[in-house]
Design a protein around this motif. Structure first.
Motif, PDB file in Angstrom:
ATOM      1  N   THR A 124       9.878   9.824  40.034  1.00 15.33           N
ATOM      2  CA  THR A 124       8.953   9.214  40.991  1.00 15.33           C
ATOM      3  C   THR A 124       8.797   7.718  40.746  1.00 15.33           C
ATOM      4  OG1 THR A 124       7.115   9.871  39.557  1.00 15.33           O
ATOM      5  CG2 THR A 124       7.672  11.333  41.388  1.00 15.33           C
ATOM      6  N   VAL A 125       9.478   7.233  39.735  1.00 13.62           N
ATOM      7  CA  VAL A 125       9.558   5.799  39.446  1.00 13.62           C
ATOM      8  C   VAL A 125      11.015   5.485  39.116  1.00 13.62           C
ATOM      9  CG1 VAL A 125       7.184   5.492  38.637  1.00 13.62           C
ATOM     10  CG2 VAL A 125       8.943   6.228  37.021  1.00 13.62           C
ATOM     11  N   ARG A 163      10.126   5.784  48.788  1.00 11.24           N
ATOM     12  CA  ARG A 163       8.741   5.527  49.191  1.00 11.24           C
ATOM     13  C   ARG A 163       7.806   5.765  48.013  1.00 11.24           C
ATOM     14  NH1 ARG A 163       7.048   2.323  52.542  1.00 11.24           N
ATOM     15  NH2 ARG A 163       8.396   3.169  54.184  1.00 11.24           N
ATOM     16  N   LEU A 164       8.069   6.807  47.235  1.00 12.01           N
ATOM     17  CA  LEU A 164       7.273   7.046  46.029  1.00 12.01           C
ATOM     18  C   LEU A 164       7.449   5.901  45.029  1.00 12.01           C
ATOM     19  CD1 LEU A 164       7.904  10.857  45.376  1.00 12.01           C
ATOM     20  CD2 LEU A 164       5.869   9.797  46.374  1.00 12.01           C
ATOM     21  N   VAL A 165       8.686   5.450  44.856  1.00  8.25           N
ATOM     22  CA  VAL A 165       8.956   4.341  43.936  1.00  8.25           C
ATOM     23  C   VAL A 165       8.189   3.097  44.367  1.00  8.25           C
ATOM     24  CG1 VAL A 165      10.735   2.760  43.094  1.00  8.25           C
ATOM     25  CG2 VAL A 165      11.211   5.224  43.241  1.00  8.25           C
ATOM     26  N   ALA A 166       8.183   2.815  45.674  1.00  9.61           N
ATOM     27  CA  ALA A 166       7.510   1.614  46.177  1.00  9.61           C
ATOM     28  C   ALA A 166       5.998   1.713  46.068  1.00  9.61           C
ATOM     29  CB  ALA A 166       7.907   1.367  47.630  1.00  9.61           C
ATOM     30  N   ASN A 167       5.466   2.925  46.042  1.00  8.00           N
ATOM     31  CA  ASN A 167       4.019   3.100  45.928  1.00  8.00           C
ATOM     32  C   ASN A 167       3.537   3.152  44.485  1.00  8.00           C
ATOM     33  OD1 ASN A 167       3.285   3.062  48.654  1.00  8.00           O
ATOM     34  ND2 ASN A 167       3.842   5.214  48.930  1.00  8.00           N
ATOM     35  N   PHE A 172       6.743  -0.334  36.631  1.00  4.74           N
ATOM     36  CA  PHE A 172       7.778   0.665  36.377  1.00  4.74           C
ATOM     37  C   PHE A 172       9.134   0.193  36.897  1.00  4.74           C
ATOM     38  CE2 PHE A 172       3.911   3.433  36.513  1.00  4.74           C
ATOM     39  CZ  PHE A 172       3.952   3.819  35.184  1.00  4.74           C
ATOM     40  N   LEU A 173       9.147  -0.451  38.050  1.00  4.38           N
ATOM     41  CA  LEU A 173      10.412  -0.995  38.558  1.00  4.38           C
ATOM     42  C   LEU A 173      10.913  -2.105  37.638  1.00  4.38           C
ATOM     43  CD1 LEU A 173      12.365  -0.702  41.020  1.00  4.38           C
ATOM     44  CD2 LEU A 173      11.252  -2.751  41.936  1.00  4.38           C
ATOM     45  N   VAL A 174      10.000  -2.947  37.166  1.00  3.09           N
ATOM     46  CA  VAL A 174      10.364  -4.016  36.230  1.00  3.09           C
ATOM     47  C   VAL A 174      10.974  -3.417  34.965  1.00  3.09           C
ATOM     48  CG1 VAL A 174       9.412  -5.826  34.725  1.00  3.09           C
ATOM     49  CG2 VAL A 174       8.672  -5.660  37.114  1.00  3.09           C
ATOM     50  N   ASN A 245      19.083   0.801  39.065  1.00 10.12           N
ATOM     51  CA  ASN A 245      18.303   1.254  37.910  1.00 10.12           C
ATOM     52  C   ASN A 245      18.596   2.700  37.548  1.00 10.12           C
ATOM     53  OD1 ASN A 245      17.038  -1.225  37.990  1.00 10.12           O
ATOM     54  ND2 ASN A 245      14.967  -0.412  38.266  1.00 10.12           N
ATOM     55  N   THR A 246      18.824   3.532  38.552  1.00  2.45           N
ATOM     56  CA  THR A 246      18.888   4.973  38.336  1.00  2.45           C
ATOM     57  C   THR A 246      20.325   5.480  38.255  1.00  2.45           C
ATOM     58  OG1 THR A 246      16.846   5.107  39.648  1.00  2.45           O
ATOM     59  CG2 THR A 246      17.976   7.173  39.135  1.00  2.45           C
TER      60      THR A 246
END
Length: 385
Positions: A124-125, A163-167, A172-174, A245-246
């Motif tokens: 989810t991230v 959408r979950l990642v953006a919310n 976490f993205l960093v 990233n993934t």
């Protein structure tokens, strides 16, 4: 896997059976899990379940799958793995689905392997490249590194809802960018030597190329993606960075090779001052230090420090709660990072503890000078929690 003198290591590439990514992808989870197993066990902590539970339930109902969900703690510990494996056996699950961050996904992979079930990753991230791999990192109860566990296959499905990642919080993205930037730095080092990879052989040109592609995407898209996620937006840059990233980093590290950066991360887990930092933050310290160890061109290290500062990643000891004067602590970090079996031994030259301590101590002054010259903020001390 090590090769005998008569048989050099084969080059090998491993990957998930299927990767799916996009906004709203969680609504298709049941449809994509059904071909993998008909009796799933879903593992997600209460916080994650509060915002994905309804969508997962709808998707499972539409696919005719029963829904059993268990909670999760903080770290992928040996005890957590055993507990999930027991539940897999108890409910007769043929597939176990990890929903959340890297720890729950690593715990689910290890538990699925123990219990003889398939496994599915639903991050989810986009904070690590753990979801795609055929290995788990096991920690102790305090978050200290214990061991890698390797499995005979990768997840059958990796599903990422952007959408979950953006919310999710932008940190976490960093963190994922920090983890993924190391992929190329390490893969190119492994390619220069005769080290083996987590895939159990010599690096493939494909794995190394995917590591480089991840790097190139991040240098172009990380900053606009981070800005978009701060506003909870899904843009093309966000999609590219989530994939870098993934998926790309996952394939790149596993089939391209890990080297010093991740070994240094593992060493840093032994320093209580670094507790509370993300995996990617500690990996970024490892990346800067590896560049120093390699004697990389100064302009390359300078550019990396400037870029990672703008991304919001640490590149000084101060930012991870240490100082150049903490020689005893840094020696313990270096001893753990250079332990037998660590990935630092895939570097194309031997790394001794004193060399690593000096490299770690040196990044403080260098990074501070680079940041000052570029008009970038001074390091802010990290306080462990």
């Amino acid at each position: 896997m090590s090769a005998s003198q008569d048989h050099p290591p084969v080059r090998t590439l491993i990957s998930p059976a299927r990767y799916a990514q996009g906004p709203g992808a969680i609504e298709r989870l049941g449809e994509l899990v059904a071909p993998v197993g008909r009796t799933p066990l879903v593992v997600a902590d209460d916080t994650v379940w509060s915002f994905v539970g309804d969508a997962v339930a709808r998707s499972f109902d539409a696919a005719g799958l029963p829904l059993t969900r268990d909670g999760f703690g903080v770290y992928a510990t040996a005890a957590a793995v055993d507990s999930i494996a027991d539940r897999v056996r108890e409910v007769g699950a043929d597939v176990v689905v990890g929903v959340g961050g890297g720890s729950v996904i690593d715990a689910v992979k290890a538990a699925g392997h123990l219990a003889g079930a398939r496994w599915v990753s639903v991050p989810t991230v986009a904070s690590t490249d753990a979801p795609c791999s055929a290995l788990s990192v096991i920690y102790d109860e305090d978050g200290g590194f214990e061991e890698y566990r390797f499995f005979p296959h990768n997840p059958d499905l990796v599903l990422v809802d952007t959408r979950l990642v953006a919310n999710a919080p932008v940190k976490f993205l960093v963190a994922g960018v920090g983890d993924a930037l190391a992929t190329w730095i390490e893969a190119r080092a492994v390619a220069r030597g005769d080290g083996t990879t987590m895939a159990g052989g010599a690096p493939t040109a494909t794995g190394t190329a995917l590591a480089r592609l991840s790097w190139d995407i991040l240098w172009e898209h990380a900053l606009p993606a981070i800005d978009a996620v701060r506003d909870h937006l899904v843009t093309p840059s966000v999609e590219k960075v989530v994939e870098a990233n993934t998926l790309l980093s996952g394939l790149g590290f596993e089939s391209g090779g890990l080297a010093a950066a991740h070994a240094i991360h593992n060493g840093l887990t032994a320093a209580s001052q670094t507790h509370g930092l993300t995996h990617g933050q500690k990996v970024n310290i490892g990346s800067v230090t590896q560049l120093v160890l390699e004697g990389a061109p100064v302009e390359e290290i300078r550019a990396f420090v400037e870029f990672t500062t703008r991304v919001g990643l640490p590149n000084t000891l101060t930012e991870i709660g240490l100082t150049p004067g903490d020689v005893d602590d840094l020696t313990r970090v270096a001893e753990l990072a250079t332990a037998e079996g660590e990935t630092i031994h895939a570097m194309p030259f031997a790394v001794r503890v004193p060399d690593l301590v000096d490299a770690l101590r040196s990044i403080e002054g260098f990074s501070r000078r680079v940041r000052a010259d570029a008009g970038l903020p001074e390091p802010v001390p990290h306080r462990a929690h």
